[in-house]
Enzyme design. Structure first.
Site, mmCIF file in Angstrom:
data_model
loop_
_atom_site.group_PDB
_atom_site.id
_atom_site.type_symbol
_atom_site.label_atom_id
_atom_site.label_comp_id
_atom_site.label_asym_id
_atom_site.label_seq_id
_atom_site.Cartn_x
_atom_site.Cartn_y
_atom_site.Cartn_z
ATOM 1 N N GLU A 45 0.824 -1.212 0.000
ATOM 2 C CA GLU A 45 0.000 0.000 0.000
ATOM 3 C C GLU A 45 0.858 1.262 0.000
ATOM 4 O O GLU A 45 1.847 1.357 0.729
ATOM 5 C CB GLU A 45 -0.904 -0.028 1.236
ATOM 6 N N LYS A 114 -9.196 3.049 -3.017
ATOM 7 C CA LYS A 114 -9.599 2.272 -1.843
ATOM 8 C C LYS A 114 -11.030 2.639 -1.475
ATOM 9 O O LYS A 114 -11.408 3.816 -1.446
ATOM 10 C CB LYS A 114 -8.653 2.575 -0.675
ATOM 11 N N CYS A 175 -5.864 -3.357 1.568
ATOM 12 C CA CYS A 175 -5.718 -3.485 3.020
ATOM 13 C C CYS A 175 -7.047 -3.700 3.747
ATOM 14 O O CYS A 175 -7.554 -4.812 3.788
ATOM 15 C CB CYS A 175 -4.969 -2.276 3.588
ATOM 16 N N LEU A 356 22.367 1.188 31.536
ATOM 17 C CA LEU A 356 22.166 -0.227 31.841
ATOM 18 C C LEU A 356 22.169 -0.430 33.349
ATOM 19 O O LEU A 356 23.208 -0.321 34.005
ATOM 20 C CB LEU A 356 23.268 -1.057 31.183
ATOM 21 N N SER A 357 21.005 -0.721 33.903
ATOM 22 C CA SER A 357 20.861 -0.796 35.359
ATOM 23 C C SER A 357 21.047 -2.201 35.919
ATOM 24 O O SER A 357 21.164 -2.374 37.121
ATOM 25 C CB SER A 357 19.475 -0.290 35.765
ATOM 26 N N GLY A 358 21.026 -3.206 35.031
ATOM 27 C CA GLY A 358 21.093 -4.573 35.508
ATOM 28 C C GLY A 358 19.736 -5.166 35.821
ATOM 29 O O GLY A 358 19.644 -6.284 36.333
ATOM 30 N N SER A 362 16.160 -2.674 31.150
ATOM 31 C CA SER A 362 17.353 -2.239 30.405
ATOM 32 C C SER A 362 18.106 -3.433 29.827
ATOM 33 O O SER A 362 18.691 -3.343 28.745
ATOM 34 C CB SER A 362 18.276 -1.403 31.291
#
Length: 732
Positions: A45, A114, A175, A356-358, A362
């Site tokens: 489309e 359409k 669609c 990155l927090s662990g 994250s």
């Protein structure tokens, strides 16, 4: 007389307003289709301009450039001797239409607008387009002069018509017309249309791939025929991800299919169909034949062209295939990674920066980036030259070829553990271990000095020193001190994102990745403008439950043993003081609800359109094995209070990969107010009255013996009181 035809459906990764790139990808798909022996090619489309142009559809430039692209297609020798239809916007008599344009050998055969527009979820088609309402009618469309100069046509038919070749008949759906209860493929097939093509722009949601497949199969099961479904792939500059899955169905069976997720921009699949199989299948359905005999005909555009060959005995018919669906964990592995790849290579940036927090969130984001690197390496090994070109362009290194995903991840992903005195050694260690296993460029920092500086400014201005709750502070002080840490992480994230490539001797900057899940957004369990604020968020539409399942899968998929420890740890923000070095703050305790409950609240609120009272009515039964009516009522009221208080945060939600039906994204998907009356007085009173009625009914049934008729009368559903305005029921 020929009976076998080879057709091609195309999956394209188009980009809104990228007319040059879109043209090149269309031409490539036509060339590949021709090399595969197809004489008819259809595509997705609005492939010429890109689906997500949105308000650019109001601009005359969009239509001018679309016609210019079509002119290049008409002139191209690549398109010679092939029947082709493409998707583009067309303005007819000052009305905008979403159209398919079919052409052959420099002649436009038909413009098919359409008829049924999509308004669900992320779709807003009637904001720009109108549906063609004149069934089985065509009008004359006056072509732009640049097109007339090529085709020598002044006008062409526009409307609800079909194309009749020398051997078959081709019709169109676009669609939403496949999804609609009054789909056009039914009357088309009754009129003898044997091949129906659908150019689509269908986006992915978790666990929803089967929907399109079932619709495509059923479109040919009841009335026979061949159905050609072409879909977009890629982000197209939006939160959603078009997920491919282009396919061909014949007489109720899938005979050819494309991939759901992939990095290459052009994918062409073909199918060889025996037209006599369609005719035989249809004539055996006697009720269909009787109905077809009285079906009103469609206007036919006759063309002196055949899709089959008199000497087609050598062609092998495409047999039915079994569709193998991806698991939700695989969809999370592949979909957001492909979305990130599109975003990265089109943004002009040099990689990603991730705090990155662990924790689970994250970590999931980091694993998705690693999945992206894995897919890139796989694609390059398979000879995808465009992917290799894009990698070299991003890294500004023309001779670079990645050796493995870890090495590539080190170049594309910078991770940072931002510690305060409230952070534990356990989360720091988990972040470090994960980073070493995926190969990201990782380093830890302490931000206490920045926190102290901000508090110092406040104290100098006011003379007051805020304290944590654990140190005798009030809830306001406690919350403010948590938010300082969270917001400073956002500030530092952007500082490092802008300068880390400079530190590493490379040009450019990094995109900051957010890692707030859909449940936290729904509950508002985040600090406004904290490290959840970012450039893009690949997990913003995914629930905590699904993310945990994904990490369990990723542990084995990518050989990441550190994920075991991350999964076992309770989710925590680590913003309050530790007790003897141990975490005392947990997310679910802070929120006052579990992540599983949040997911249920979200689905009821969004997908089932429940207000507080309706939500209580549903949960009081489904949770009856674990909660009393009073407990359910309190949980529902607590959710709606929190939802109302925090709804304003959705106005600044980081653009997120759309994957979940209950996404609270205020910008596109969830059009609800952001300012609510927090107490919900009327609604909560209705819930309280219902609980009282249930308690009264339960007490009465235990105090006396009644027969079944009396019991039925004494436990009349609260909804009936609501409907008739009974004062003993609920307020109306």
């Amino acid at each position: 007389m020929g009976r076998k035809v080879t057709v091609a459906v195309t999956t394209l990764n188009q980009w809104a307003l990228d007319f040059e790139g879109n043209l090149n990808r269309i031409l490539q798909s036509i060339q590949e289709a021709k090399e595969l022996g197809a004489l008819y090619r259809t595509g997705p489309e609005l492939e010429i301009c890109g689906y997500s142009c949105e308000d650019h559809f109001y601009e005359p430039d969009t239509y001018l450039h679309s016609w210019q692209v079509l002119a290049e297609l008409l002139k191209s020798p690549t398109c010679k001797d092939m029947l082709i239809d493409v998707g583009m916007p067309v303005q007819h008599r000052n009305v905008l239409y979403n159209c398919r344009v079919a052409f052959l050998n420099k002649k436009i055969l038909l413009i098919r607008p359409k008829m049924l527009l999509c308004e669900d979820g992320n779709y807003r088609e009637s904001r720009w387009f109108s549906g063609w309402t004149k069934e089985r009618q065509t009008e004359e469309y006056y072509l732009p002069r640049m097109i007339t100069a090529i085709t020598e046509q002044t006008t062409v038919p526009i409307g609800d018509a079909v194309i009749a070749t020398k051997d078959t008949c081709i019709g169109f759906e676009i669609c939403e017309e496949l999804w609609n209860p009054q789909s056009r493929h039914i009357p088309l097939s009754l009129d003898g249309v044997e091949i129906i093509s659908n150019g689509s722009g269908s986006y992915m949601e978790l666990r929803k791939a089967y929907v399109t497949v079932d619709l495509v199969k059923s479109a040919t099961f009841k009335s026979g025929g061949a159905y050609l479904f072409s879909n977009l792939r890629g982000c197209d500059g939006q939160r959603i991800y078009f997920n491919g899955c282009s396919c061909v169905a014949v007489n109720g069976d899938i005979v050819s299919r494309g991939q759901q997720f992939a990095l290459h921009d052009v994918e062409v699949i073909t199918a060889t169909i025996d037209l006599e199989d369609i005719r035989s299948y249809r004539t055996k359905i006697r009720s269909r034949s009787h109905l077809a005999a009285s079906n009103p005909p469609f206007p036919r555009i006759t063309v002196d062209f055949a899709l089959s060959d008199d000497e087609d005995v050598h062609l092998t018919i495409s047999p039915p295939i079994e569709w193998q669906y991806l698991t939700p964990e695989e969809e999370i592995e592949l979909g957001p990674a492909c979305w990130l790849w599109d975003y990265l290579r089109r943004s002009g940036q040099g990689g990603f920066f991730l705090p990155l927090s662990g924790g689970v969130d994250s970590t999931s984001t980091a694993c998705i980036v690693f999945s992206m690197c894995t897919q890139i390496c796989d694609a390059i090994q398979k000879g995808e030259s465009q992917v290799l070109y894009d990698v070299r362009k991003i890294l500004c290194q023309s001779d670079y070829t990645p050796s493995d995903p870890m090495e590539l991840c080190n170049r594309l992903l910078v991770t940072c553990y931002m510690a305060t005195e409230n952070s534990s050694q356990e989360t720091k260690q988990r972040a470090s271990q994960l980073a070493s296993q995926i190969g990201s460029y990782h380093f830890p920092i302490l931000i206490d000095a920045a926190v102290s500086a901000v508090i110092g400014i406040f104290t100098a201005a006011t003379g007051f020193i805020p304290k944590f709750r654990a140190n005798g502070g009030c809830p306001r002080q406690n919350l403010a001190l948590q938010n300082i840490q969270a917001r400073l992480r956002m500030v530092l994230s952007y500082l490092f994102a802008q300068l880390m490539l400079w530190v590493r001797g490379r040009p450019g900057g990094l995109l900051v990745l957010g890692s707030s899940n859909v449940d936290e957004a729904l509950r508002g369990y985040m600090t406004k403008y904290d490290c959840s604020s970012a450039d893009v968020n690949p997990i913003g539409g995914i629930s905590k439950t699904d993310l945990k399942a994904f990490l369990q899968y990723a542990k084995n998929r990518f050989f990441l043993p550190s994920l075991s420890e991350i999964l076992q740890a309770p989710p925590t923000a680590e913003l309050e003081p530790l007790t003897d070095g141990q975490i005392t703050q947990t997310d679910e305790q802070d929120m006052g609800m579990t992540y599983a409950e949040l997911s249920e609240f979200g689905r009821l609120r969004k997908t089932q359109n429940c207000g507080p009272y309706s939500m209580f009515q549903k949960l009081v039964h489904s949770w009856s094995d674990k909660c009393t009516p009073h407990e359910v009522a309190e949980k529902v009221k607590h959710f709606f209070r929190c939802y109302a208080i925090n709804r304003h945060k959705m106005t600044v939600l980081t653009p997120s990969y759309h994957a979940e039906t209950y996404s609270p994204d205020d910008n596109r998907f969830d059009h609800r107010p952001f300012l609510y009356r927090v107490h919900w007085n009327w609604q909560f009173k209705a819930i309280d009255d219902a609980v009282a009625q249930m308690t009264k009914d339960k007490r009465g049934s235990s105090d006396r013996q009644v027969d079944s008729n009396q019991l039925s009368a004494s436990t009349t559903n609260v909804n009936s009181h609501f409907m008739r305005g009974d004062r003993k029921g609920v307020l109306i």
